[in-house]
Design a protein around this motif. Structure first.
Motif, PDB file in Angstrom:
ATOM      1  N   ALA A 297      48.826 -29.942  -5.970  1.00  0.00           N
ATOM      2  CA  ALA A 297      48.605 -28.645  -6.623  1.00  0.00           C
ATOM      3  C   ALA A 297      48.667 -27.485  -5.627  1.00  0.00           C
ATOM      4  O   ALA A 297      49.345 -26.478  -5.864  1.00  0.00           O
ATOM      5  N   LEU A 298      47.971 -27.623  -4.520  1.00  0.00           N
ATOM      6  CA  LEU A 298      47.937 -26.530  -3.540  1.00  0.00           C
ATOM      7  C   LEU A 298      49.310 -26.295  -2.927  1.00  0.00           C
ATOM      8  O   LEU A 298      49.739 -25.151  -2.749  1.00  0.00           O
ATOM      9  N   THR A 299      50.024 -27.366  -2.619  1.00  0.00           N
ATOM     10  CA  THR A 299      51.356 -27.231  -2.015  1.00  0.00           C
ATOM     11  C   THR A 299      52.308 -26.482  -2.936  1.00  0.00           C
ATOM     12  O   THR A 299      53.065 -25.614  -2.487  1.00  0.00           O
ATOM     13  N   PHE A 300      52.279 -26.782  -4.220  1.00  0.00           N
ATOM     14  CA  PHE A 300      53.224 -26.179  -5.156  1.00  0.00           C
ATOM     15  C   PHE A 300      52.837 -24.761  -5.571  1.00  0.00           C
ATOM     16  O   PHE A 300      53.712 -23.955  -5.903  1.00  0.00           O
ATOM     17  N   TYR A 301      51.553 -24.445  -5.562  1.00  0.00           N
ATOM     18  CA  TYR A 301      51.120 -23.173  -6.153  1.00  0.00           C
ATOM     19  C   TYR A 301      50.476 -22.197  -5.174  1.00  0.00           C
ATOM     20  O   TYR A 301      50.038 -21.128  -5.590  1.00  0.00           O
ATOM     21  N   ILE A 302      50.412 -22.520  -3.898  1.00  0.00           N
ATOM     22  CA  ILE A 302      49.792 -21.598  -2.951  1.00  0.00           C
ATOM     23  C   ILE A 302      50.624 -20.324  -2.810  1.00  0.00           C
ATOM     24  O   ILE A 302      50.085 -19.220  -2.652  1.00  0.00           O
ATOM     25  N   GLY A 303      51.957 -20.460  -2.887  1.00  0.00           N
ATOM     26  CA  GLY A 303      52.815 -19.276  -2.803  1.00  0.00           C
ATOM     27  C   GLY A 303      52.612 -18.342  -3.980  1.00  0.00           C
ATOM     28  O   GLY A 303      52.528 -17.114  -3.815  1.00  0.00           O
ATOM     29  N   THR A 304      52.507 -18.905  -5.170  1.00  0.00           N
ATOM     30  CA  THR A 304      52.268 -18.086  -6.364  1.00  0.00           C
ATOM     31  C   THR A 304      50.874 -17.467  -6.330  1.00  0.00           C
ATOM     32  O   THR A 304      50.681 -16.327  -6.770  1.00  0.00           O
ATOM     33  N   THR A 305      49.890 -18.199  -5.792  1.00  0.00           N
ATOM     34  CA  THR A 305      48.548 -17.639  -5.634  1.00  0.00           C
ATOM     35  C   THR A 305      48.588 -16.408  -4.728  1.00  0.00           C
ATOM     36  O   THR A 305      47.950 -15.385  -5.016  1.00  0.00           O
ATOM     37  N   ALA A 306      49.333 -16.518  -3.632  1.00  0.00           N
ATOM     38  CA  ALA A 306      49.461 -15.378  -2.715  1.00  0.00           C
ATOM     39  C   ALA A 306      50.089 -14.181  -3.414  1.00  0.00           C
ATOM     40  O   ALA A 306      49.659 -13.035  -3.218  1.00  0.00           O
ATOM     41  N   ARG A 307      51.077 -14.433  -4.247  1.00  0.00           N
ATOM     42  CA  ARG A 307      51.726 -13.334  -4.990  1.00  0.00           C
ATOM     43  C   ARG A 307      50.742 -12.672  -5.951  1.00  0.00           C
ATOM     44  O   ARG A 307      50.720 -11.448  -6.092  1.00  0.00           O
ATOM     45  N   GLN A 308      49.901 -13.456  -6.601  1.00  0.00           N
ATOM     46  CA  GLN A 308      48.925 -12.906  -7.539  1.00  0.00           C
ATOM     47  C   GLN A 308      47.879 -12.043  -6.832  1.00  0.00           C
ATOM     48  O   GLN A 308      47.313 -11.127  -7.423  1.00  0.00           O
ATOM     49  N   LEU A 309      47.631 -12.330  -5.558  1.00  0.00           N
ATOM     50  CA  LEU A 309      46.656 -11.563  -4.788  1.00  0.00           C
ATOM     51  C   LEU A 309      47.294 -10.406  -4.029  1.00  0.00           C
ATOM     52  O   LEU A 309      46.671  -9.812  -3.151  1.00  0.00           O
TER      53      LEU A 309
ATOM     54  N   ARG B 139      49.003 -18.313 -16.517  1.00  0.00           N
ATOM     55  CA  ARG B 139      49.796 -17.826 -15.388  1.00  0.00           C
ATOM     56  C   ARG B 139      49.142 -16.646 -14.667  1.00  0.00           C
ATOM     57  O   ARG B 139      49.801 -15.907 -13.946  1.00  0.00           O
ATOM     58  N   GLU B 140      47.844 -16.489 -14.853  1.00  0.00           N
ATOM     59  CA  GLU B 140      47.143 -15.352 -14.264  1.00  0.00           C
ATOM     60  C   GLU B 140      46.142 -15.765 -13.202  1.00  0.00           C
ATOM     61  O   GLU B 140      45.766 -14.961 -12.361  1.00  0.00           O
ATOM     62  N   GLN B 141      45.666 -16.998 -13.232  1.00  0.00           N
ATOM     63  CA  GLN B 141      44.749 -17.519 -12.225  1.00  0.00           C
ATOM     64  C   GLN B 141      44.859 -19.048 -12.235  1.00  0.00           C
ATOM     65  O   GLN B 141      45.695 -19.598 -12.956  1.00  0.00           O
ATOM     66  N   PHE B 142      44.059 -19.717 -11.411  1.00  0.00           N
ATOM     67  CA  PHE B 142      44.254 -21.156 -11.220  1.00  0.00           C
ATOM     68  C   PHE B 142      42.979 -21.968 -11.432  1.00  0.00           C
ATOM     69  O   PHE B 142      42.904 -23.113 -10.983  1.00  0.00           O
ATOM     70  N   THR B 143      41.991 -21.417 -12.091  1.00  0.00           N
ATOM     71  CA  THR B 143      40.690 -22.075 -12.202  1.00  0.00           C
ATOM     72  C   THR B 143      40.799 -23.486 -12.783  1.00  0.00           C
ATOM     73  O   THR B 143      40.279 -24.462 -12.213  1.00  0.00           O
ATOM     74  N   ASN B 144      41.455 -23.640 -13.909  1.00  0.00           N
ATOM     75  CA  ASN B 144      41.561 -24.954 -14.553  1.00  0.00           C
ATOM     76  C   ASN B 144      42.439 -25.912 -13.755  1.00  0.00           C
ATOM     77  O   ASN B 144      42.165 -27.116 -13.692  1.00  0.00           O
ATOM     78  N   THR B 145      43.481 -25.376 -13.128  1.00  0.00           N
ATOM     79  CA  THR B 145      44.343 -26.205 -12.283  1.00  0.00           C
ATOM     80  C   THR B 145      43.566 -26.748 -11.095  1.00  0.00           C
ATOM     81  O   THR B 145      43.716 -27.918 -10.720  1.00  0.00           O
ATOM     82  N   ILE B 146      42.716 -25.920 -10.501  1.00  0.00           N
ATOM     83  CA  ILE B 146      41.921 -26.326  -9.345  1.00  0.00           C
ATOM     84  C   ILE B 146      40.913 -27.402  -9.738  1.00  0.00           C
ATOM     85  O   ILE B 146      40.728 -28.390  -9.014  1.00  0.00           O
ATOM     86  N   ILE B 147      40.256 -27.228 -10.881  1.00  0.00           N
ATOM     87  CA  ILE B 147      39.289 -28.227 -11.352  1.00  0.00           C
ATOM     88  C   ILE B 147      39.973 -29.564 -11.586  1.00  0.00           C
ATOM     89  O   ILE B 147      39.462 -30.629 -11.200  1.00  0.00           O
ATOM     90  N   PHE B 148      41.133 -29.534 -12.231  1.00  0.00           N
ATOM     91  CA  PHE B 148      41.905 -30.752 -12.473  1.00  0.00           C
ATOM     92  C   PHE B 148      42.208 -31.466 -11.161  1.00  0.00           C
ATOM     93  O   PHE B 148      41.986 -32.682 -11.018  1.00  0.00           O
ATOM     94  N   SER B 149      42.717 -30.715 -10.178  1.00  0.00           N
ATOM     95  CA  SER B 149      43.063 -31.296  -8.882  1.00  0.00           C
ATOM     96  C   SER B 149      41.836 -31.875  -8.192  1.00  0.00           C
ATOM     97  O   SER B 149      41.848 -33.021  -7.722  1.00  0.00           O
TER      98      SER B 149
END
Length: 452
Positions: free
Chosen positions: A274-286, A411-421
């Protein structure tokens, strides 16, 4: 009155057999392994090099270089993922695009039960060269693709299949060349995947920015063909494979150790990427740029390179199961709060350093655990069978994370994705705890605090 020595001598003379104690009946798995290695050493032909010899570092370093290209593609896929998600296929859902990266891992690991058996039966070099050709073809064909489904077939499936042919012999080389330094050798070899992620990430981002994604794929294909083609020549076995009737090592499936390692692998690959695939998108959101996302992947891979070598060294000192258990539990503690509460790029950099150093130890330690409890000459086959579950975990996890990000995180935050991981990584830690209890119960030494 006769002495005890006289009683024993007379009983032996009379033909009676001394009755073994209850403790002597229950040999531990470690004791059995020690005896097995001693017998193997006596039975080995004189032309087989001894374990822990300096020559063993040659094929081990060749594996490290090949790992740069096997795992470098998946570790740096976040660069392509960010580009596809935000530029080339901006109107396509994350769950659809996640198929590309997901199938790299799924086919690389899921086909390992066949490629591993092929490596043991037909030879390491032949298997590796098939992988080189397929990976090169995948890159070149992907460079001409204009639709997502075409990239799924080429950059996803075909590359994953080629990586499986390269990965199968690679994973079994370091453990068979080393006993005393088995963890360290495996860590050094697997660190190649992180080193590959470092320069793959930087190079891919630079090539996409300056030459375009198409030429980035073509250049990666040419490099893969040239470098792995040379490294494959250095794939030497220490112990020849024993002839066997069945293609698969089905005896492994009768042991609980195999199923616990397989379940741990499934759980880790479900939550790990999860972190590998979405860290770039997280950076864009911030508020960060594409370059910030690329830099975070670089930091993640740099931490991973250090962590995998360090984990191997620690495992040789304190036990591979102990080291793996602690690292998985720490991963949950690090990932969930740092990622979930991040409001700027700074916590993400801290997250990438710590997550990179601690989380991927399972990749380097799982082969060591398997080699400690299974015959070395069938390591590729046993690891291949276990990796089927790793591939299924990668498939289920990445697709689920994409769906969760689209539908529940909007597509606005990652809370549920993080919990799943995090929950799947935690479950993997609990499985390793069960493996530890199982190994201790099978041994004479029942102390909870010991080296395993």
């Amino acid at each position: 009155m006769t002495s005890p020595q006289t009683d024993i001598k007379s009983s032996l003379t009379a033909g009676s057999t001394p009755v073994p104690s209850q403790a002597s009946i229950h040999a531990s798995e470690k004791d059995i392994e020690s005896i097995k290695h001693t017998v193997d050493a006596v039975e080995e032909p004189s032309n087989i090099r001894p374990a822990d010899c300096a020559f063993g570092w040659i094929p081990t370093l060749a594996v490290m270089v090949n790992y740069m290209f096997i795992f470098g593609a998946s570790n740096s896929y976040g660069v392509f993922s960010t580009y596809y998600l935000n530029e080339k296929f901006a109107g396509t859902s994350a769950s659809t695009l996640s198929w590309i990266g997901t199938l790299i891992t799924t086919f690389m690991l899921g086909c390992n039960f066949l490629t591993g058996a092929l490596a043991d039966k037909k030879g390491y070099r032949l298997t590796a060269y098939i992988g080189t050709v397929l990976c090169t073809a995948a890159y070149i064909l992907a460079s001409f693709c204009t639709k997502v489904w075409q990239l799924i077939l080429t950059q996803g499936i075909l590359f994953g299949l080629g990586a499986s042919f390269l990965f199968a012999p690679s994973i079994s080389i370091p453990p068979q060349w080393f006993n005393k330094y088995r963890g360290l050798a495996s860590g050094v070899a697997v660190a190649g995947s992180s080193f590959g992620g470092l320069w793959f990430t930087a190079a891919t981002q630079a090539m996409i920015d300056n030459l375009g994604a198409e030429w980035a794929l073509r250049i990666l294909g040419i490099l893969t063909f040239a470098v792995t083609g040379v490294m494959n020549l250095l794939y030497f076995r220490r112990v020849p494979a024993k002839p066997r009737k069945n293609m698969l090592e089905l005896r492994a499936a009768k042991r609980l150790t195999f199923w616990l390692v397989s379940l741990e692998s499934f759980s880790m690959y479900t939550g790990y990427w999860a972190l590998t695939f979405y860290i770039g998108t997280t950076a864009r959101q911030l508020g960060g740029s594409f370059q910030d996302g690329s830099n975070l992947l670089l930091v993640l891979n740099a931490g991973s390179a250090v962590g995998r070598i360090l984990a191997g060294y620690i495992a040789d000192k304190f036990g591979c199961i102990n080291t793996l258990l602690i690292s998985l539990l720490l991963t949950v503690v690090i990932e969930m709060p740092l990622w979930m509460l991040a409001k700027s790029l700074a916590p993400l950099y801290v997250l990438c350093v710590l997550y990179g150093m601690i989380s991927p130890t399972f990749i380097s330690l799982n082969p060591v655990i398997v080699s400690n409890y299974f015959d070395t000459d069938v390591l590729a086959s046993v690891m291949g069978m276990a990796n089927v579950f790793s591939g299924l975990g990668g498939l289920a996890g990445n697709l689920s994370q994409g769906e969760i990000f689209d539908k529940y995180d909007k597509r606005e935050q990652f809370t549920n994705t993080i919990i799943f991981s995090g929950m799947f990584v935690l479950f993997a830690g609990l499985v390793v705890l069960g493996l530890r209890v199982h190994v201790i119960r099978k041994s004479n030494d029942r102390r909870f605090f010991q080296r395993v």
